[in-house]
Design an enzyme around this catalytic site. Sequence first.
Site, PDB file in Angstrom:
ATOM      1  CG  LEU A   1      -2.217  -1.338  -7.979  1.00  0.00           C
ATOM      2  CD1 LEU A   1      -1.054  -0.077  -7.746  1.00  0.00           C
ATOM      3  CD2 LEU A   1      -1.252  -2.126  -7.173  1.00  0.00           C
ATOM      4  CG  ASP A   2      -1.055  -2.545   0.122  1.00  0.00           C
ATOM      5  OD1 ASP A   2      -1.734  -3.232  -0.531  1.00  0.00           O
ATOM      6  OD2 ASP A   2       0.217  -3.300   0.241  1.00  0.00           O
ATOM      7  NE  ARG A   3      -4.706   4.646   2.904  1.00  0.00           N
ATOM      8  CZ  ARG A   3      -4.056   4.830   4.153  1.00  0.00           C
ATOM      9  NH1 ARG A   3      -3.416   6.327   3.595  1.00  0.00           N
ATOM     10  NH2 ARG A   3      -3.268   4.287   4.665  1.00  0.00           N
TER      11      ARG A   3
END
Length: 670
Positions: free
Chosen positions: A199-201
């Site tokens: 997942l994106d940060r």
Amino acid sequence: MTLPPPKNLLSQINRSTKAHIPLLNLPAYDQFKHNLVNIIKSTLMTPQHPDDWKAKEVPAPPGLKKIAPYWYPYTTMTKMRWIGRELLEVVSTEFRDRSMEYYRYALDSGVTTVNGQVASPTTKLRDGDRIENVVHRHEPPVTNTPVKVLYHDEEREFIVVDKPGSIPVHASGRYFKNTLIEILITDFGFKKVYPANRLDRLTSGLMIIPLSPQRARFLTEEFTAGTVKKEYVARVKGKFPEGEIVCEQPLLTVDRQMGLNIVHPEGKPAKTVFNLIRYDPNTDTSVVKCEPHTGRSHQLRVHLQYLGYPIANDPVYSDKKIWGENVGRGGVDTTPSDERSAPTAPPHLQAFTEEHGSPESLAKDSGAPPPPTPPAGDGVNGGNTAGTTPPPEVPSIEQTSVTNGDTAGGVKLNPKPKLLPRETGEDIGMGSPVPLSAEAVGVITRLRNMKDEDEDWSRWRDVVFRVKGALNPHSLVVTPPPLQNRRKRGGKAAFVNNSSKNTKNTDVDANANGEPTSPTAPRDCGGEGSTIPPSSSVAGDSGDGTEAESGTLASRPNPITDISPLAGPEVPSTTTNSNTAADITAPPPLQYTEEEIISKINSMEPTPDINPLIQSDNTYCPECYLPLHPDPKPEKLYIFLHARKYTTSLGAYETDMPEWAAEGWTWDQS
């Protein structure tokens, strides 16, 4: 140091040392000695306590989690886009956390090696080169919302976790200990985890994480085949249309540093299906269900922006100051353009940089008119005092050569310095697979300026190191690279404690101060209190060539480890012709006086402790001289995008709806 009893010795040997070690082309006695050294080194380098790598938390404002800065040995192999380029150009292009001037200073300090040899800013990288760099890591604050393990299947070897926003999955950039992988290992006690997706940060939500390579391969095949059904929820700007909305625009990554993706015909295929959940008129936002059928980087964020409904608090894809009034609706222009411009200081720092020189440009040093050559044998003062003529500078490697009759004093000076891509703005688009349009270049430029502003323009205030010695990571040294036939790509470097009170090696000569002088002595990084000047270098071999276990922190000295010395790279000396009476010694690098630097940094002063709350913008780190800035607000560390449900062959798993998806929910939009 007392070794543990024999019955416990084998239990402490790392797994890698139990494997068969190929015979080397050595006599039998030397082969036995080589293998024995490798076993003992691996034993001594194994952390004896589980807390050796645990992050040390420090006081933080409510809602934030911070850890103390730490020295970290970073190891990588030369990437294809680096081959044939100089080290300073690569570092300054790939990273933007510090100023151009600082990166040159750090390389001159000798903290970077290539294949075990101290590298200089002009070292050219080749395919297969192993680069090791010691950095003082300041990890950005993250949310104090804890990671939750929702389910643990020991038999099928996987866990289901709920990741909060602001925490990256993998170590990257400035993040290492504040990552999901490290938190699961250090805080939850898992020996190793193998994420099959990410997942994106800034994105929160559910992840299914395998605990074995076999389960990771199995789950990765499902994600690759597109059989995993994923469901996200987002809060977007505006009133999203009812019914099923499908977006199938191709996506392309055009800037690695900012992680920027755009809709582009040369991009990878992507498909997302959207459905409206509810519209909140009080905030003019909509809660939307998102079902990605592919897994491209930033896919949901870019597709929502393209449709004209960007995520409401997305700092990259929803700001009119970055994208204009349309905020990227319908995509950006893709007509190639060569238009570039050099970076400029913000208005409130322009007078400062005009008077004292911009730390973002190296041309002010190498482009100065050639100074008069000093008489042979005269010493040159490294600094200059008020009212005196500045001393000549050290010629760069390109400027130094054998005299040929038309050069003065044996030094050929180049009045037209080579400008690096970052100084001219040409670094924008260097990592893009396609030529960029003028609109895309403008977006990247404004995104970079926004990041600089969020960090209080610290790169433009990065001048404190000018009056400091070389970087000195205390008594820590990095182990040498392994033998060629046992070398691995990448991997973690390791620290060895080089405390003088613990170092006992009767085979090493010592100078008058008791410091080792043998080529096998540990590497001294110079700096304040160092016995080696920053501009000197000690030649020597790299030890026995064996490699300690990667990623370990030694809690005691290793008296049998041979380590090549680390100091600043050699200053190239000049060779004179037969008509010159004496050789000219190249002067040391130009430094500023204390009086000059005080006027440059105004009221900046070192913080006595880099661990407490950062409340002032006039402090800097006493270890690496990084200008510090106030901590971010917790609500700025995540976006309204949450991975709510995954359906795989392992089962269907979901989380509760995030709090920001509640009806009528409001937030600080300042």
